[in-house]
Design an enzyme around this catalytic site. Structure first.
Site, PDB file in Angstrom:
ATOM      1  CE  LYS A 175      10.000  -2.261  -5.702  1.00  0.00           C
ATOM      2  NZ  LYS A 175      10.210  -3.456  -4.656  1.00  0.00           N
ATOM      3  CG  HIS A 190     -24.764   3.471   5.749  1.00  0.00           C
ATOM      4  ND1 HIS A 190     -26.207   2.620   6.056  1.00  0.00           N
ATOM      5  CD2 HIS A 190     -24.178   2.357   7.219  1.00  0.00           C
ATOM      6  CE1 HIS A 190     -26.462   2.379   7.307  1.00  0.00           C
ATOM      7  NE2 HIS A 190     -25.553   2.321   8.143  1.00  0.00           N
ATOM      8  CD  GLU A 209       4.109  -7.504  -1.340  1.00  0.00           C
ATOM      9  OE1 GLU A 209       3.677  -6.251  -2.473  1.00  0.00           O
ATOM     10  OE2 GLU A 209       4.896  -7.461  -0.676  1.00  0.00           O
TER      11      GLU A 209
HETATM   12  O1  LIG Z   1      11.187  -2.877   3.368  1.00  0.00           O
HETATM   13  P1  LIG Z   1      11.651  -2.494   1.671  1.00  0.00           P
HETATM   14  O2  LIG Z   1      12.672  -3.415   0.564  1.00  0.00           O
HETATM   15  O3  LIG Z   1      12.007  -1.090   1.662  1.00  0.00           O
HETATM   16  O4  LIG Z   1      11.028  -2.464   0.977  1.00  0.00           O
HETATM   17  C1  LIG Z   1       8.994  -2.660   1.064  1.00  0.00           C
HETATM   18  C2  LIG Z   1       8.143  -3.194   0.700  1.00  0.00           C
HETATM   19  O5  LIG Z   1       8.230  -3.324  -1.154  1.00  0.00           O
HETATM   20  C3  LIG Z   1       7.895  -4.742  -1.449  1.00  0.00           C
HETATM   21  O6  LIG Z   1       8.931  -4.790  -1.246  1.00  0.00           O
HETATM   22  C4  LIG Z   1       7.469  -4.104  -2.742  1.00  0.00           C
HETATM   23  O7  LIG Z   1       7.551  -3.484  -3.658  1.00  0.00           O
HETATM   24  C5  LIG Z   1       6.993  -4.526  -0.245  1.00  0.00           C
HETATM   25  O8  LIG Z   1       7.231  -6.495  -0.726  1.00  0.00           O
HETATM   26  C6  LIG Z   1       7.737  -4.451   0.796  1.00  0.00           C
HETATM   27  O9  LIG Z   1       7.253  -4.721   1.968  1.00  0.00           O
END
Ligand SMILES: O=P(O)(O)OC[C@H]1O[C@](O)(CO)[C@@H](O)[C@@H]1O
Length: 431
Positions: free
Chosen positions: A403, A292, A271
């Site tokens: 998202k 393995h 990331e």
């Molecule tokens: O802590 P949050 O805002 O729930 O995000 C969880 C995770 O989702 C992300 O934003 C990626 O979608 C990560 O960078 C982060 O660690």
């Protein structure tokens, strides 16, 4: 954290000693940038100040109501789960509460896990920096309802770690729940040394001061040269190898307790560095098990891998009984620890023999101090790599498309991404 780069010199792809010395000039410049970012407590760089800034007493008092818990259930995802899980799996002791993580929304797994938990003696650790992550919030709503159905007052069993605003902050304030802050300017994947990663360790009764001391030691070791700073040696060598074709980094700990660390590392590396068409794909393996399954590929497959071998130098023994079984007597009298260490050394040598670049990373043991140093060291390695590559290490814009699409598909608003999902090209083959 001790780093041995011997296994990259003369490998293919590899880095020569001369190239490392030339690269060290860039490391000095990158270190100045990192130090300036830390001095100004700039977003992202602020994560490298956590050893000096984290309020351990606040964590201990927030979780005090839960230290008698039989089970700890972390509800969070990504950086809001992997750090806590890494510390819990690495440091778990026989008398510690069992630790579970809900970091996925599997309709079969979630209820099955909740049915198996003693909810009245379970501490729920819900963590989200944004406070809006769909998986975390929906899982928490399911957990809350399961507790209510079991006649358990969830407000008595829940501690929240979140940012200054968002749904979780509002919920915590509305129900006066014990809560902890996600420090400002610290991206989730860099937050293990904050309440995000330390709350569960505190509930388990681990020595938070030792974790911080190990991290502080690693922080003090940051200097303008990779030849004096193990973290920078790792980051610089990984960067140089990626530029020479090693676009995969197989993180292979030789300890079951460090398996989850490889998952934490995978998020950190992917990331942070996967930007602008660049990056090094982290894969997870476990030594000796994956000798393995994966080693054939590592040694004889495409030449695009760096293999990171990680081990604790101090580990338990577990004697192997004497045996007269044909061809096995050589094992009798030694220990599983000896065998695992022999496998570590042999695998490193086997990769070197076929010219595959290997970086050996060793920690003194699997204890609070060593974990603090390892986690901080890898964060600093990642920040340095990002500086050398010129990418924005502390953002993750590419995750938002999906998202929005998912939210649109579930009626959570009008999103063009959701339409794109509907219009996807399909070439379906049915049996
Ligand atoms: O802590 P949050 O805002 O729930 O995000 C969880 C995770 O989702 C992300 O934003 C990626 O979608 C990560 O960078 C982060 O660690």
């Amino acid at each position: 954290m001790h780093v041995d780069l011997g296994g990259v010199l003369g490998a293919t792809p590899g880095v020569s000693r001369d190239s490392l010395e030339r690269l060290d000039e860039q490391v000095a410049t990158a270190h100045e940038r990192i130090a300036a970012g830390r001095d100004d407590h700039e977003r992202g760089y602020a994560a490298l100040n956590l050893p000096a800034r984290v309020d351990l007493d606040a964590i201990r008092s927030a979780v005090a109501p839960f230290t008698d818990a039989e089970a700890v259930l972390t509800v969070g995802i990504g950086g809001s789960a992997l750090g806590a899980a890494t510390l819990a799996d690495a440091l778990a002791g026989p008398d510690d509460p069992d630790v579970y993580v809900l970091d996925n929304v599997d309709p079969e797994h979630v209820p099955r896990l909740l049915d198996s938990l003693p909810l009245e003696r379970t501490a729920v650790n819900v963590v989200s920096k944004s406070g809006t992550t769909a998986e975390t919030l929906s899982n928490f709503l399911v957990v809350r309802e399961a507790m209510a159905d079991a006649g358990v007052d969830w407000t008595e069993r829940t501690v929240v770690t979140t940012g200054e605003s968002g749904n979780l902050r509002a919920l915590a304030d509305a129900h006066d729940l014990p809560s902890l802050p996600v420090p400002d300017g610290v991206p989730g994947r860099f937050s293990v040394l904050s309440p995000v990663g330390l709350a569960v360790a505190a509930i388990q009764g681990h020595d938070l001061d030792a974790i911080r001391a190990g991290a502080a030691e690693a922080a003090d070791s940051l200097s303008g040269s990779l030849f004096e700073t193990p973290a920078y040696a790792y980051g610089a060598a990984a960067y140089a190898l990626a530029n020479r074709g090693a676009t995969t980094n197989a993180m292979m700990p030789y300890a079951e307790r460090l398996e989850t660390f490889a998952e934490w590392f995978a998020q950190l590396w992917a990331e942070s560095l996967g930007k602008d068409g660049l990056g090094q794909t982290p894969t997870r393996a476990l030594g000796a098990t994956d000798q393995h399954s994966q080693l054939q590929l590592y040694r004889a497959g495409p030449r695009e891998k760096l293999v990171t071998l990680l081990r604790p130098t101090d580990r338990p023994a577990c004697p192997i009984p004497e045996t007269d079984l044909e061809g096995l007597s050589y094992l009798g009298g030694s220990t599983l620890g000896d065998l695992l260490d022999a496998e570590f050394d042999a695998t490193g040598a086997s990769l070197a023999a076929s010219g595959v670049p290997v970086i050996r990373v060793e920690i003194d043991g699997i204890d609070e101090r060593s974990l603090g140093a390892l986690l901080y060291g890898m964060e600093a390695a990642c920040v340095l790599y990002g500086e050398l590559a010129g990418v924005s290490t502390f953002t993750q814009p590419a995750v938002e498309w999906g998202k929005r699409a998912a939210r649109g598909l579930l009626g959570g608003g009008e999103f063009e991404e959701a339409e794109a999902v509907e219009e996807r090209t399909s070439l379906r083959i049915d049996p």
